[in-house]
Structures are given as structure tokens and as C-alpha cells.
Scaffold this motif. Structure first.
Motif, PDB file in Angstrom:
ATOM      1  N   GLN A 160      12.710   4.761  84.170  1.00  0.00           N
ATOM      2  CA  GLN A 160      12.897   3.314  84.285  1.00  0.00           C
ATOM      3  C   GLN A 160      12.028   2.726  85.396  1.00  0.00           C
ATOM      4  N   TRP A 210      21.654  -2.427  88.074  1.00  0.00           N
ATOM      5  CA  TRP A 210      21.746  -1.337  89.058  1.00  0.00           C
ATOM      6  C   TRP A 210      22.502  -1.783  90.311  1.00  0.00           C
ATOM      7  N   LYS A 214      16.829   3.645  75.373  1.00  0.00           N
ATOM      8  CA  LYS A 214      17.563   4.871  75.651  1.00  0.00           C
ATOM      9  C   LYS A 214      17.449   5.828  74.469  1.00  0.00           C
ATOM     10  N   ALA A 226      22.515   3.166  86.195  1.00  0.00           N
ATOM     11  CA  ALA A 226      21.539   4.086  86.772  1.00  0.00           C
ATOM     12  C   ALA A 226      20.108   3.632  86.498  1.00  0.00           C
ATOM     13  N   LEU A 227      19.230   3.878  87.469  1.00  0.00           N
ATOM     14  CA  LEU A 227      17.791   3.669  87.310  1.00  0.00           C
ATOM     15  C   LEU A 227      17.099   4.985  87.665  1.00  0.00           C
ATOM     16  N   GLY A 228      16.593   5.676  86.633  1.00  0.00           N
ATOM     17  CA  GLY A 228      15.931   6.949  86.849  1.00  0.00           C
ATOM     18  C   GLY A 228      14.433   6.793  87.018  1.00  0.00           C
ATOM     19  N   PRO A 229      13.737   7.906  87.149  1.00  0.00           N
ATOM     20  CA  PRO A 229      12.276   7.865  87.310  1.00  0.00           C
ATOM     21  C   PRO A 229      11.562   7.189  86.153  1.00  0.00           C
TER      22      PRO A 229
END
Length: 345
Positions: free
Chosen positions: A265, A254, A136, A260-263
């Protein structure tokens, strides 16, 4: 499904199971007891497997089991937990993801496995993918944590390589070998846990359920599958299954914890998973089978496979038709023995 694919699938269950450790630890176990948790994972599982197999090490396997237990369990667990506590934001997972690269180097040193461009690239890609999954922005670096993380990765990598190098003694199954290592590793952690963390905490029903899962499902069964896989696969193939652990942890976080799992990740998962798959693919053989091998290479391969190399049919026919006196026959046998001995060397 081929035999290798089945072995890979079963071995992969180990790091997938280890990916659930964070969820179980945070949701079911008492806080701030990493060493006690490591002890409860290793020692009960090891003692259970010893009771089931009823086999103890003999001879050199006493110290070999102690070394493997320390590398795979006794040193690895405390160093891993120390890194996790000192390195927030997934940095510990990123530092630990250098394991495949360390295995490539150690395998070249102790197993004679020459590193290839493919093994190096897949190891780098796996580490990069894991970094995208767990790292992060603004994550702090701590020197002690980084060193602990590197040492934990080195400990586990050395454990993989030496488990591969030493194999297991004749007549001893992988389950017994797993029990030896878990018991030895647990005994290494035992005094450290009591010296650093003091007496065990009071345990609730949820705590006991969590420790039971970690000891038996997450450790006894998983490490049995892991060591079994090391025996049947190459060291680099096994260690490249490691990225499945942080991928699983991210998915559980998640699904169960609302993380959260974004693009970024998801991209990291795809890269790490792709590197894991690439690490399991066998290298292509050249057309014509062994056409590229020299006679010496073929003889060495036949020797390793336990095959007896016979003379060409024409040579056997000439030898059968040629008469020999007793003295000549004796000298001929000695000559043949010397020639066979030279080939075997």
C-alpha cells in the motif's frame, strides 16, 4: 510559490476532501442510503450557493448547466455508489482510477489536446498506484459493478472536459456556476432516490452533522475549488489530482479506523502521488523560446494573445516615404485590410 502551484494546491484540496467521504459515511450517516446521501450532498449545497450568488443561468446556459450537473453530480454520484456496493475490496476505486486515461481521450476529441506519451504514462502509473493501495487479494468482480464504475468514471471525465470546453458565461463567477451544477445534479438524483430508497430516514444529531459536512465542506467548497481549477489548469492536470482521494481515504482509514497499511500500500501511494506530481509539471520549452515555431505558428499565437503584428521597421520607413495619390491610397488600404484578414484567419 508560483501562481500555477497555488492553483494546483487549492484544486488538490477537493479530492483530498473527497477522500474523507468514506469515513464520514461509515461513522456518521445512516447505512444503506447512498442515493439519499448523494442528494443531501448536492442539493442543499447547490441551493445555498444560488442564494449567495443570486444568479441564474440565461439562454443556452440552462441546458449546459443541466448537462454539466448531470455529468459531474447527477449521474456520477449514483453510479459511483452502485459500483461501491457491487464491487468489494477497493475494486470500485481501481475501476474509477481509469478517469485520467478517459480524460486524455476525451480532451483529444473535444478540446483538440493531442495525447502525449507523458500524459498516457502518468495516467497509467496513477491507476496502477491506486490499485496497489486499495485492491485486496481475492476481490470479486461483478459485471454490473464494473460497468457502473466505468460509467461513473466516464461521466466525471466528460464533466471535466465539457466544463473546460464551455468555460462560464461572461460576468458569472465560478461560485455561481458551481451552484448551478450542484442544484441540477441534485434535482436529477431527487426522484431516483425516492423511487429506489423510499422516504428519508429518521436522522440523529450525528447524521445531521455528517450531512452538513458533506454538503458544505465536502461538496460546496470542494466543487468550487475543483471547477475553478478546471478553468485554470489543463484537463489532464486536474484529473491527475484524483488519485489524492483514495490516498487520503487510506490514510484516514489507517489513522482513525485502525486499518493496516503494508509495504504494498505504501508503494502504491508513492507511485500514485508521483504520477500526480508529474501530471502537474509543465513541458519544457525548447532553447531559444519560440525558435522552433514557424511564422504561421507565431502569428496564430500572437492572435490568441491579443497582440497586433506590425510590419518590420524597414517596411514602415519605405511606406512612409512613398507618395500615393488618393486612388492609390484607397487601394492600398483595401490591400492592407485583405492582408490582415488573411493573417487573422
Amino acid at each position: 510559490m508560483s501562481r500555477k502551484a497555488a492553483v494546483v494546491a487549492l484544486t488538490a484540496l477537493a479530492p483530498i476532501s473527497w477522500g474523507s467521504t468514506y469515513f464520514v459515511t461509515t461513522e456518521f450517516l445512516p447505512p444503506d442510503r447512498p442515493l439519499f446521501t448523494g442528494l443531501m450532498r448536492a442539493l442543499p449545497a447547490g441551493l445555498l450557493l444560488l442564494a449567495l450568488t443570486r444568479k441564474l443561468p440565461r439562454g443556452a446556459w440552462w441546458w449546459k448547466s443541466a448537462v454539466l450537473g448531470a455529468l459531474n453530480i447527477g449521474a456520477f454520484f449514483p453510479l459511483l455508489f452502485l459500483a461501491a456496493y457491487r464491487l468489494p475490496g477497493g475494486v470500485a476505486a481501481v475501476v474509477g482510477s481509469v478517469g485520467p486515461l478517459l480524460v486524455v481521450g476525451l480532451a483529444a476529441l473535444f478540446l483538440g489536446d493531442k495525447p502525449t506519451a507523458k500524459s498516457l504514462l502518468t495516467a497509467i502509473a496513477a491507476a496502477f498506484g491506486v490499485s496497489l493501495v486499495v485492491l485486496k487479494a481475492g476481490a470479486a468482480l461483478d459485471l454490473v459493478g464494473v460497468v457502473a464504475g466505468l460509467l461513473s468514471a466516464l461521466s466525471m471525465s466528460a464533466g471535466v472536459v465539457f466544463t473546460k470546453r464551455w468555460g462560464r458565461p461572461e460576468g458569472v463567477g465560478a461560485l455561481a456556476l458551481t451552484g448551478w451544477q450542484l442544484t441540477a445534479g441534485g434535482l436529477v438524483i431527487l426522484p431516483v432516490a425516492f423511487l429506489v430508497e423510499g422516504a428519508p430516514p429518521t436522522l440523529t444529531g450525528a447524521n445531521l452533522a455528517g450531512y452538513a459536512y458533506l454538503a458544505f465542506g465536502n461538496t460546496a467548497i470542494s466543487y468550487f475549488l475543483w471547477f475553478r481549477g478546471i478553468e485554470r489548469l489543463s484537463a489532464s492536470s486536474v484529473t491527475l489530482l484524483g488519485p489524492l482521494s483514495p490516498i487520503t481515504a487510506a490514510i484516514i482509514g489507517w489513522a482513525a479506523l485502525g486499518q493496516a497499511l503494508g509495504p504494498v500500500q505504501l508503494l502504491g501511494m508513492a507511485i500514485a502521488f508521483g504520477a500526480t506530481l508529474a501530471g502537474q509539471l509543465s513541458p519544457r520549452t525548447r532553447k531559444g523560446g519560440e525558435a522552433g515555431n514557424t511564422g504561421k505558428d507565431r502569428a496564430e499565437k500572437d492572435e490568441k494573445d491579443g497582440k497586433v503584428v506590425e510590419a518590420a521597421p524597414e517596411a514602415r520607413a519605405v511606406a512612409a516615404d512613398r507618395p500615393f495619390s488618393p486612388a492609390e491610397e484607397s487601394g492600398r488600404k483595401v490591400s492592407i485590410d485583405l492582408e490582415v484578414s488573411a493573417v487573422r484567419r
